[in-house]
Design a protein around this motif. Structure first.
Motif, mmCIF file in Angstrom:
data_model
loop_
_atom_site.group_PDB
_atom_site.id
_atom_site.type_symbol
_atom_site.label_atom_id
_atom_site.label_comp_id
_atom_site.label_asym_id
_atom_site.label_seq_id
_atom_site.Cartn_x
_atom_site.Cartn_y
_atom_site.Cartn_z
ATOM 1 N N LEU A 11 0.833 -1.205 0.000
ATOM 2 C CA LEU A 11 0.000 0.000 0.000
ATOM 3 C C LEU A 11 0.867 1.254 0.000
ATOM 4 C CD1 LEU A 11 -2.901 1.031 0.036
ATOM 5 C CD2 LEU A 11 -2.787 0.999 2.534
ATOM 6 N N LEU B 55 1.589 1.680 -3.597
ATOM 7 C CA LEU B 55 0.405 1.935 -4.423
ATOM 8 C C LEU B 55 -0.305 3.245 -4.088
ATOM 9 C CD1 LEU B 55 -1.131 -1.642 -4.277
ATOM 10 C CD2 LEU B 55 -0.097 -0.548 -6.287
ATOM 11 N N GLN B 56 -0.382 3.560 -2.824
ATOM 12 C CA GLN B 56 -1.164 4.716 -2.387
ATOM 13 C C GLN B 56 -0.527 5.273 -1.109
ATOM 14 O OE1 GLN B 56 -5.241 3.768 -1.587
ATOM 15 N NE2 GLN B 56 -5.914 5.846 -2.056
ATOM 16 N N ASN C 279 -8.631 -2.044 -3.824
ATOM 17 C CA ASN C 279 -9.236 -0.887 -4.498
ATOM 18 C C ASN C 279 -8.230 -0.161 -5.377
ATOM 19 O OD1 ASN C 279 -11.730 -1.354 -3.328
ATOM 20 N ND2 ASN C 279 -11.447 0.159 -1.711
ATOM 21 N N ARG C 280 -7.033 0.037 -4.868
ATOM 22 C CA ARG C 280 -6.015 0.750 -5.649
ATOM 23 C C ARG C 280 -5.599 -0.053 -6.867
ATOM 24 N NH1 ARG C 280 -4.855 4.824 -8.134
ATOM 25 N NH2 ARG C 280 -2.651 5.273 -8.366
ATOM 26 N N GLU D 6 -8.340 0.209 -9.379
ATOM 27 C CA GLU D 6 -8.312 1.529 -10.026
ATOM 28 C C GLU D 6 -7.240 1.573 -11.109
ATOM 29 O OE1 GLU D 6 -7.652 4.408 -6.960
ATOM 30 O OE2 GLU D 6 -9.600 4.016 -6.020
ATOM 31 N N GLN D 7 -6.065 1.048 -10.797
ATOM 32 C CA GLN D 7 -4.978 1.027 -11.767
ATOM 33 C C GLN D 7 -5.328 0.149 -12.963
ATOM 34 O OE1 GLN D 7 -1.485 -0.211 -9.612
ATOM 35 N NE2 GLN D 7 -0.960 1.890 -9.066
#
Length: 134
Positions: free
Chosen positions: A63, A66-67, A124-125, A128-129
């Motif tokens: 994470l 990623l975010q 979720n990330r 989204e990607q």
């Protein structure tokens, strides 16, 4: 009984894994290097919980990549949970069985909730990607 290889894990991580693997005050206890009394668990139970916590920690690291914006708060929460587990493990045998059962369940819940939140954020990330790559 031989314990799983936990040499790379910090003590709070191991203590929490032992606590989460179904503590029951009627079980025999073992003393850690820190002097805390821990219930003896089967190697399989402890190994499963250690793996669960490792996976959660790995997803937290992912994470960060990623975010990065959501990472610091989750990392702080994870570290606080580990510190709290270490403190509790030292004090656990000083409280009655009912309190032990309650607090064991609380830690189990908090770890499962936090790990589910981390997993959901990673999922979720990644989704989204994946959606923007088309």
């Amino acid at each position: 009984m031989t314990m799983p290889n936990t040499s790379l894990l910090p003590l709070p991580f191991i203590l929490l894994a032992v606590l989460l693997s179904g503590c029951q005050s009627k079980l025999r206890t073992a003393t850690t290097g820190a002097g805390a009394q821990l219930p003896m668990q089967t190697e399989q139970q402890v190994s499963k919980e250690v793996q669960h916590l490792r996976q959660c920690q790995q997803e937290l690291k992912a994470l960060n990549t990623l975010q990065a914006a959501s990472y610091p708060a989750l990392q702080r929460t994870f570290e606080q949970l580990m510190r709290g587990a270490a403190q509790y493990a030292v004090l656990r045998t000083n409280v009655n069985e009912n309190t032990q059962d309650t607090v064991d369940s609380l830690y189990r819940y908090r770890v499962n909730l936090l790990c589910a939140q981390i997993n959901q954020a990673v999922l979720n990330r990644l989704a989204e990607q994946g959606g923007t790559a088309q």
